[in-house]
Enzyme design. Structure first.
Site, mmCIF file in Angstrom:
data_model
loop_
_atom_site.group_PDB
_atom_site.id
_atom_site.type_symbol
_atom_site.label_atom_id
_atom_site.label_comp_id
_atom_site.label_asym_id
_atom_site.label_seq_id
_atom_site.Cartn_x
_atom_site.Cartn_y
_atom_site.Cartn_z
ATOM 1 N N ARG A 145 84.088 28.079 36.590
ATOM 2 C CA ARG A 145 83.923 29.491 36.131
ATOM 3 C C ARG A 145 83.921 29.540 34.957
ATOM 4 O O ARG A 145 83.150 30.641 34.380
ATOM 5 C CB ARG A 145 85.405 30.181 36.706
ATOM 6 N N ASP A 181 81.662 25.461 42.149
ATOM 7 C CA ASP A 181 82.005 26.642 42.814
ATOM 8 C C ASP A 181 81.056 27.653 42.820
ATOM 9 O O ASP A 181 79.871 27.275 42.163
ATOM 10 C CB ASP A 181 83.195 26.971 42.293
ATOM 11 N N HIS A 183 82.588 28.436 48.954
ATOM 12 C CA HIS A 183 82.296 28.604 47.369
ATOM 13 C C HIS A 183 81.149 27.671 46.904
ATOM 14 O O HIS A 183 81.341 26.814 45.994
ATOM 15 C CB HIS A 183 83.566 27.889 46.707
ATOM 16 N N ASP A 195 88.718 25.646 51.170
ATOM 17 C CA ASP A 195 89.342 26.860 51.093
ATOM 18 C C ASP A 195 88.369 27.928 51.253
ATOM 19 O O ASP A 195 87.067 27.808 50.965
ATOM 20 C CB ASP A 195 90.068 26.828 49.732
ATOM 21 N N GLU A 196 89.038 28.997 51.599
ATOM 22 C CA GLU A 196 88.273 30.177 51.474
ATOM 23 C C GLU A 196 86.616 30.177 51.965
ATOM 24 O O GLU A 196 85.901 30.550 51.124
ATOM 25 C CB GLU A 196 88.266 31.039 49.947
ATOM 26 N N TRP A 236 98.441 25.609 49.050
ATOM 27 C CA TRP A 236 98.201 26.534 48.042
ATOM 28 C C TRP A 236 98.491 27.922 48.254
ATOM 29 O O TRP A 236 99.141 28.813 47.368
ATOM 30 C CB TRP A 236 96.796 26.458 47.248
ATOM 31 N N TYR A 279 100.339 28.256 40.033
ATOM 32 C CA TYR A 279 99.253 28.797 39.385
ATOM 33 C C TYR A 279 99.311 29.169 38.283
ATOM 34 O O TYR A 279 99.564 30.529 37.633
ATOM 35 C CB TYR A 279 98.359 29.847 40.394
ATOM 36 N N ASP A 335 97.093 30.029 35.802
ATOM 37 C CA ASP A 335 96.472 31.100 35.463
ATOM 38 C C ASP A 335 96.897 32.316 35.654
ATOM 39 O O ASP A 335 96.630 33.452 35.183
ATOM 40 C CB ASP A 335 94.832 31.096 36.204
ATOM 41 N N TRP A 393 93.118 27.940 37.134
ATOM 42 C CA TRP A 393 91.613 28.449 37.587
ATOM 43 C C TRP A 393 91.236 29.002 36.403
ATOM 44 O O TRP A 393 91.576 29.875 35.546
ATOM 45 C CB TRP A 393 91.791 29.534 38.984
ATOM 46 N N GLU A 431 88.744 31.699 36.123
ATOM 47 C CA GLU A 431 88.106 33.065 35.985
ATOM 48 C C GLU A 431 88.143 33.987 34.693
ATOM 49 O O GLU A 431 87.090 34.406 34.199
ATOM 50 C CB GLU A 431 88.406 33.870 37.266
HETATM 51 C C1 ACM Z 1 92.424 28.408 46.045
HETATM 52 O O1 ACM Z 1 92.944 29.025 45.311
HETATM 53 N N1 ACM Z 1 91.264 29.192 46.391
HETATM 54 C C2 ACM Z 1 92.652 26.954 46.453
#
Ligand code: ACM
Length: 629
Positions: A92, A121, A194, A257-258, A324, A349, A351, A399, A401
């Protein structure tokens, strides 16, 4: 000639419990270090550094008078967990290699041993792959970048091309640098989701949902994912071959993930493949995808780690799960005798905000103060001792972002990484938050000598307001993590000095007020003046129910909207979102009153859904402070 005094003597000694443990004996004439391996000796030296005055970290000659004393001690030390990680997301926002090295120094000093490097990502592919040069020439750069939140109106953009990547030479250099400091780097190559940066470089790896893929310039979960076809697996395997050559780590993180399933649902090939393989749904297809990658990684003598979504549709046989979305995934995996790394977002986390958002640099949201990190115990009580043994450790995730610079990464990391390092290293019986806070003055000085840009909320005042049912008053408690703090405060007066009121017990409020406060020690100001605005009215402290429910559970009923706190634009926890045209707040206060339409529609749309703002309703003389939207 062996000397017996005025020496630091290191000895490899197989009687120590494990390869990371050490015994440090400081006497008046000598320092003896015993460890089973050089790694243990390295950790003993980090402890020695910690025992010395913080000025030892100065990179300049220290001219002021410092007593260079080390206390005479015997320390027998062993880590609580073998996996002690931090994740750096460089996709990011890119972190230059020199700053990654600096981060490794800081990890090693705090006895962390894993850097999980999130290299790919949607917003950028950061590792050179010789066979696929477009991954970095195309996938390493985006045309612009969102600056605030994507739901901000108007949305702000940083309009310059942005990006960067590590060459394979850079990677080798960083891996070698980390190795010398006993830090292992685990690379993460995200799949099947991602994947925007990879698909922008090689669109043929997608299901052909579109052909105009771009390296994403804002932060979300995107529908473009890898196509589970032979040429995609060839690509991923070729990438992983180069990755495994660069990273000697036993684990390779493959993301997982996601991964939205929209593209697979629409894709004829995917649907045919699912029938052929007897896969009941797209979750099973994801599991099949991860199994296939796992087989490949296993065939090279390595194991995979995946985010806890890899449990869906069935876990690959040798996979380690990184839990997570809470601890549930980790608990299920441990019961299935899979190794687990706990990193539940609410506790790990970093962040998330660590201080009240109105004073903080913009962050992704959430709230994870220093004490919440410190008190985290990665071993869920619901597991048996045998099941707990599968939890190999825990990790703080940074993270990127909303973290644009290496200095901003440090701000989010410190001091919370100090708390995390004690979760990871310190045996539970020695954990003591008050003792920890008493040691932090020295740690902040050390961070200053290392020119680390740490957050100083530690020396500021935190506010906790509650409606006291019994006394029918609103009470605001002031506190600080800083031990022996003297808190001086004022109501509706922003000028705070050592002669402002000294806080002794909760402040009672009967009407709207702003409280200003600062931490002092021995008459000396320790940090910024902070303030908090409270809204006290007939609704304060009342129960209610929202129909429909809000996006955030804690705002659905009782107090979230009537807790006296005014919200701030950056503090999403205090904003109730209703994705419908109308909302009822039911049973506000006693009795069965219904207040309908106590809101006005807010004038922006998010994903086509209207959000509403709970708003001042004059006719009923109730004010409800949802921070809004
Ligand atoms: C995550 O926070 N998407 C692993």
């Amino acid at each position: 000639i062996p000397r017996s005094s005025n020496v630091i003597r290191c000895r490899l000694n197989t009687s120590l419990p494990n390869e990371e443990s050490y015994k440090l004996t400081v006497s008046q004439s000598s320092i003896h270090i015993d460890a089973r391996t050089p790694k243990g000796i390295f950790y003993a030296f980090q402890t020695l550094r910690q025992l010395l005055p913080s000025a030892i970290e100065s990179d300049k000659l220290v001219t002021e008078k410092v007593k260079w004393n080390i206390p005479c001690v015997v320390i027998e030390d062993s880590p609580a967990f073998s996996y002690r990680g931090v994740m750096l997301d460089v996709s990011r926002h890119f972190i230059p290699k020199e700053d990654v090295k600096r981060h490794i120094d800081l990890l090693a000093f705090h006895k962390l041993n894993i850097l999980h490097w999130h290299l790919t990502d949607d917003q950028g592919w950061r590792i050179e792959i010789k066979k696929y040069p477009k991954l970095t020439t195309v996938g390493g750069y985006r045309k612009k970048t969102i600056v605030g939140y994507m739901w901000d109106n108007p949305t702000e953009w940083y309009t310059k091309r942005y990006g960067g990547f590590y060459t394979q030479e850079d990677i080798k250099e960083v891996v070698a640098y980390a190795k010398k400091r006993f830090v292992e780097i685990i690379p993460e190559i995200e799949m099947p989701g991602h994947a925007s940066a990879a698909l922008a470089s090689y669109p043929e790896l997608s299901c052909g949902l579109r052909q105009d893929y771009v390296v994403r310039d804002y932060f979300d979960v995107f529908d473009e994912v890898y196509y589970p076809k032979e040429h995609t697996f060839d690509f991923l395997e070729n990438v992983l071959v180069e990755v495994m050559e660069l990273f000697p780590s036993h684990y390779i993180h493959i993301g997982g993930d996601e991964c939205p399933k929209k593209a697979w649902k629409k894709c004829i090939h995917c649907q045919t493949l699912m029938k052929k393989e007897g896969l009941p749904d797209e979750e099973a297809l994801q599991s099949w995808f991860i199994h296939k990658i796992e087989q490949f990684v296993n065939s090279r003598g390595r194991d995979i780690i995946g985010w806890d979504e890899i449990l869906e549709g069935g876990l690959a046989p040798n996979a380690t799960v990184m839990s997570w979305r809470g601890e549930e995934g980790g608990i299920i995996a441990a019961r299935q005798k899979h190794k687990v790394i706990m990193t539940p977002s609410k506790r790990c986390y970093i962040d998330y905000y660590q201080e009240s958002p109105e004073y903080a640099p913009l962050a992704i949201g959430g709230f994870l103060p220093l004490d919440s990190v410190y008190f985290y115990n990665p071993l869920p009580a619901g597991l048996t001792t045998e099941e707990q043994s599968y939890i190999i450790g825990t990790q703080a995730n940074i993270w990127g972002e909303y973290i644009q610079t290496p200095e901003a990464f440090e701000y989010m990391a410190f001091p919370r990484l100090l708390a995390m390092s004690e979760v990871q290293w310190t045996q539970p019986e020695y954990k003591d938050f008050v003792f920890f806070t008493r040691r932090l003055d020295k740690e902040f000085k050390r961070l200053d000598y290392c020119q680390v840009n740490s957050c100083r909320n530690f020396y500021e005042v935190n506010y906790a307001g509650v409606w006291n049912e019994n006394h029918e008053t609103y009470e605001v408690a002031l506190s600080s993590f800083c031990p022996d703090a003297e808190i001086h405060y004022a109501i509706n007066d922003s000028v705070i000095t050592a002669s402002s009121s000294l806080y002794k017990s909760p402040i009672l409020l009967s009407k709207d007020a702003v409280i200003y406060a600062a931490v002092y020690k021995e008459g000396k100001s320790m940090g910024r003046v902070t303030h908090k605005e409270f809204a006290i009215n007939k609704a304060t402290g009342c129960d209610y129910k929202c129909v429909p429910k809000t996006e955030w559970e804690h705002l659905d009923e009782s107090f979230g909207l009537t807790d006296g706190y005014c919200g701030y634009a950056q503090d999403m926890r205090r904003w109730a979102s209703f994705y419908q045209d109308s909302v009822q707040i039911v049973a506000l206060g006693t009795g069965d009153e219904r207040y309908e339409n106590m809101f006005r529609h807010f004038d922006w749309k998010y994903h086509g859904k209207v959000s509403a703002q709970i708003y001042y309703d004059e006719s009923m003389s109730h004010r409800i402070y949802a921070a809004s939207d």
